[in-house]
Design a protein around this motif. Structure first.
Motif, PDB file in Angstrom:
ATOM      1  N   GLU A 231       0.801  -1.219   0.000  1.00 24.64           N
ATOM      2  CA  GLU A 231       0.000   0.000   0.000  1.00 24.64           C
ATOM      3  C   GLU A 231       0.841   1.279   0.000  1.00 24.64           C
ATOM      4  O   GLU A 231       0.301   2.378  -0.016  1.00 24.64           O
ATOM      5  N   GLY A 232       2.182   1.131   0.042  1.00 22.35           N
ATOM      6  CA  GLY A 232       3.045   2.305   0.149  1.00 22.35           C
ATOM      7  C   GLY A 232       2.877   3.288  -0.991  1.00 22.35           C
ATOM      8  O   GLY A 232       2.870   4.505  -0.786  1.00 22.35           O
ATOM      9  N   GLN A 233       2.724   2.783  -2.204  1.00 28.82           N
ATOM     10  CA  GLN A 233       2.597   3.663  -3.361  1.00 28.82           C
ATOM     11  C   GLN A 233       1.276   4.422  -3.311  1.00 28.82           C
ATOM     12  O   GLN A 233       1.189   5.581  -3.743  1.00 28.82           O
ATOM     13  N   PHE A 297       3.710  -9.938 -15.188  1.00 30.39           N
ATOM     14  CA  PHE A 297       2.282 -10.080 -15.448  1.00 30.39           C
ATOM     15  C   PHE A 297       1.554  -8.747 -15.322  1.00 30.39           C
ATOM     16  O   PHE A 297       0.678  -8.421 -16.134  1.00 30.39           O
ATOM     17  N   TYR A 298       1.913  -7.958 -14.314  1.00 25.12           N
ATOM     18  CA  TYR A 298       1.210  -6.696 -14.066  1.00 25.12           C
ATOM     19  C   TYR A 298       1.408  -5.709 -15.219  1.00 25.12           C
ATOM     20  O   TYR A 298       0.447  -5.198 -15.797  1.00 25.12           O
ATOM     21  N   PHE A 299       2.667  -5.456 -15.565  1.00 24.42           N
ATOM     22  CA  PHE A 299       2.934  -4.440 -16.581  1.00 24.42           C
ATOM     23  C   PHE A 299       2.617  -4.939 -17.992  1.00 24.42           C
ATOM     24  O   PHE A 299       2.212  -4.143 -18.854  1.00 24.42           O
ATOM     25  N   MET A 426       8.803  -1.497  -8.381  1.00 18.19           N
ATOM     26  CA  MET A 426       8.716  -1.345  -9.836  1.00 18.19           C
ATOM     27  C   MET A 426       7.581  -0.398 -10.240  1.00 18.19           C
ATOM     28  O   MET A 426       7.716   0.364 -11.204  1.00 18.19           O
ATOM     29  N   VAL A 427       6.480  -0.419  -9.521  1.00 16.57           N
ATOM     30  CA  VAL A 427       5.394   0.530  -9.800  1.00 16.57           C
ATOM     31  C   VAL A 427       5.875   1.960  -9.548  1.00 16.57           C
ATOM     32  O   VAL A 427       5.590   2.872 -10.331  1.00 16.57           O
ATOM     33  N   ALA A 428       6.622   2.154  -8.447  1.00 17.40           N
ATOM     34  CA  ALA A 428       7.149   3.489  -8.149  1.00 17.40           C
ATOM     35  C   ALA A 428       8.106   3.967  -9.251  1.00 17.40           C
ATOM     36  O   ALA A 428       8.037   5.123  -9.691  1.00 17.40           O
ATOM     37  N   LEU A 429       8.993   3.073  -9.689  1.00 21.17           N
ATOM     38  CA  LEU A 429       9.926   3.439 -10.764  1.00 21.17           C
ATOM     39  C   LEU A 429       9.172   3.765 -12.053  1.00 21.17           C
ATOM     40  O   LEU A 429       9.499   4.735 -12.753  1.00 21.17           O
ATOM     41  N   VAL A 449       4.244   3.631 -21.623  1.00 24.28           N
ATOM     42  CA  VAL A 449       5.112   2.545 -22.077  1.00 24.28           C
ATOM     43  C   VAL A 449       6.554   2.779 -21.636  1.00 24.28           C
ATOM     44  O   VAL A 449       7.278   1.838 -21.303  1.00 24.28           O
ATOM     45  N   ALA A 450       6.982   4.044 -21.598  1.00 24.61           N
ATOM     46  CA  ALA A 450       8.322   4.346 -21.101  1.00 24.61           C
ATOM     47  C   ALA A 450       8.461   3.905 -19.638  1.00 24.61           C
ATOM     48  O   ALA A 450       9.506   3.368 -19.235  1.00 24.61           O
ATOM     49  N   GLY A 451       7.415   4.124 -18.846  1.00 23.90           N
ATOM     50  CA  GLY A 451       7.436   3.675 -17.451  1.00 23.90           C
ATOM     51  C   GLY A 451       7.478   2.167 -17.338  1.00 23.90           C
ATOM     52  O   GLY A 451       8.231   1.605 -16.523  1.00 23.90           O
ATOM     53  N   TYR A 452       6.676   1.489 -18.159  1.00 24.69           N
ATOM     54  CA  TYR A 452       6.694   0.021 -18.142  1.00 24.69           C
ATOM     55  C   TYR A 452       8.091  -0.498 -18.493  1.00 24.69           C
ATOM     56  O   TYR A 452       8.573  -1.468 -17.890  1.00 24.69           O
TER      57      TYR A 452
END
Length: 478
Positions: A231-233, A297-299, A426-429, A449-452
């Motif tokens: 839940e941090g993000q 799987f997520y991205f 990875m979500v934060a990045l 897409v750049a974030g992914y």
């Protein structure tokens, strides 16, 4: 006597086959249920009126109790037997799947997910322990772990595929209700095949004496830690809620270590387990592997659905080659591992996973499936099948039979912690990179897409670092 033994051999082989089938199916539904809801989340949100802030509990409601109860359930398997705990875990999982399937509101659905998470933790610990105790001959053991690993590794892809089909052609409620016939099937197969005799692979090991302080501290500590990471993000890493949760988690885990080392008469987890180099090296590898799996799987799901606008069923079908190649990787591992031991297979399996992630990071908003996405998926899938098979063998190598449940609980905990922490990072990045590319305007497909791509590349770097842990596994067949 010879004739009797000849007649008994096919019976033993059939029973072993059923044991393998029930363990693979049990592990499959545990992993599958963490991913099957992904493509159903929009439908669930509309039907049960989840707020954007509470929607993450459809996923985290399962993850947090699953991670929190793994060590506890692993010890219970050692104390009370794999057969009994497998049946209990399956019953709990099935009942709460029904609760989720008929849920009239958001709170009931989250309750159902939490019950599924607890039941899933028990099943995950029991299946690996029963498998380890049943298959002791090296070649048979390698083949058993290969199938179990393939079921585990491909569960995410099968979940996305089946979830997409269910949402497309039926109701989102069937992503939960489908577990009812599966649960009954697992229970029936377990009753017929898994033995319950004292000292057998399904029987109790010793007189049980529960370490209450250890059980509470590790369960609540891991749950608090996973909650903070997951839940941090959403709330912000510096928020009082997240800082408090992470602090409580660390303090409770410190209490757990003190209890295991100094206070407990019968520790929940004997720390001497980590004197086994194969065990700690396998768990370090699993931390990185656990981070890579949900990230991919997520991205990739976001890329398919949010950028390339695939439907739910098309997204599921796009993941199908990954599942097929995971089974191919697992089959290859099972034929080689008895001669080489787990270390070479772990190293060989990590390399295509790393290559697949790096290749995947280059995909942009104009990517096509055949030219840009299929290749990375196949590489990741075959490596996944090899790694998850070999790391399970390494995590139980040299471990006494009465501690197989504990060893499996530790391994699954490593995967869960790696998944929660890795996906959060990875979500934060990805979000940071997306904001940089978007600048002052709203993010477009190119920015997303750049974030992914950054998330895929960072995960590849993490797996590259994990090669050192895999190399620490002892040489030779174990």
């Amino acid at each position: 006597m010879t004739a009797q033994m000849t007649m008994e051999a096919p019976v033993r082989a059939r029973r072993a086959g059923l044991v393998l089938a029930v363990c693979c199916l049990g592990q499959l539904i545990v992993i599958l249920d963490a991913s099957i809801v992904n493509v159903a989340i929009p439908s669930i949100q509309d039907a049960l009126h989840f707020t954007p802030g509470s929607l993450t509990w459809v996923y985290n409601g399962y993850l947090i109790p699953f991670a929190g109860f793994l060590l506890f359930s692993g010890r219970m398997v050692d104390l009370f037997g794999g057969r009994r705990l497998l049946l209990i875990g399956t019953a709990v999982f099935t009942v709460f799947s029904f609760v989720g399937g008929i849920a009239p509101n958001a709170a009931t659905l989250v309750l159902g997910r939490a019950g599924q998470g607890f039941g899933g933790a028990v099943i995950a610990s029991a299946t690996l322990a029963v498998l380890s105790s049943t298959f002791t001959e090296p070649v048979e053991r390698a083949k058993a772990f290969a199938l179990w690993g393939a079921a585990s590794g491909s569960g995410g892809a099968i979940g996305v595929l089946s979830g997409g089909a269910i949402v497309e052609w039926a109701s989102w409620r069937w992503v939960f209700l489908v577990n009812l016939p599966l649960g009954l099937l697992i229970a029936g197969m377990a009753v017929m095949s898994v033995t319950g005799a004292p000292g057998g692979p399904g029987g109790p090991r010793k007189k049980a004496k529960l370490d209450v302080l250890g059980s509470l501290s590790v369960t609540l500590g891991i749950a608090a830690l996973v909650y903070g990471l997951a839940e941090g993000q959403h709330y912000g890493w510096g928020s009082a809620r997240i800082v408090t949760s992470l602090t409580i988690g660390v303090v409770l885990l410190a209490v757990f270590v003190l209890d295991q080392a100094k206070l407990a008469e019968q520790p929940l987890m004997e720390l001497s387990l980590f004197r086994n180099r194969s065990v700690w090296a396998a768990n370090l590898t699993m931390l990185a592997f656990g981070a890579a799996l949900p990230t991919m799987f997520y991205f990739l799901t976001l890329l398919y659905q949010s950028v390339l606008h695939y439907s739910a069923i098309r997204t599921g079908l796009a993941f199908l080659p990954l599942t097929v190649f995971a089974f191919i990787g697992a089959a290859a591992s099972s034929s080689v591992a008895p001669r080489t031991g787990p270390r070479p297979m772990m190293l060989v399996g990590l390399l295509p996973m790393i290559a697949g992630l790096v290749w995947q990071s280059a995909a942009d908003e104009h990517a096509t499936y055949l030219a840009d996405l299929l290749g990375p998926t196949l590489l990741f899938g075959v490596g996944l099948g090899i790694v998850v098979t070999s790391v399970a063998g390494a995590a139980t190598a040299g471990v006494p039979e009465d501690k197989h449940g504990l060893a499996s609980g530790v391994l699954n905990t490593s995967q869960s912690l790696g998944g929660a922490a890795g996906l959060a990072v990875m979500v934060a990045l990805a979000q940071t990179r997306t904001a940089e590319v978007a600048g002052d305007g709203p993010p477009d497909a190119h920015a997303f897409v750049a974030g992914y791509g950054v998330a895929f590349l960072a995960t590849g770097v993490l797996l590259t670092l994990s090669l050192a842990a895999a190399a620490a596994v002892p040489r030779g067949p174990r």
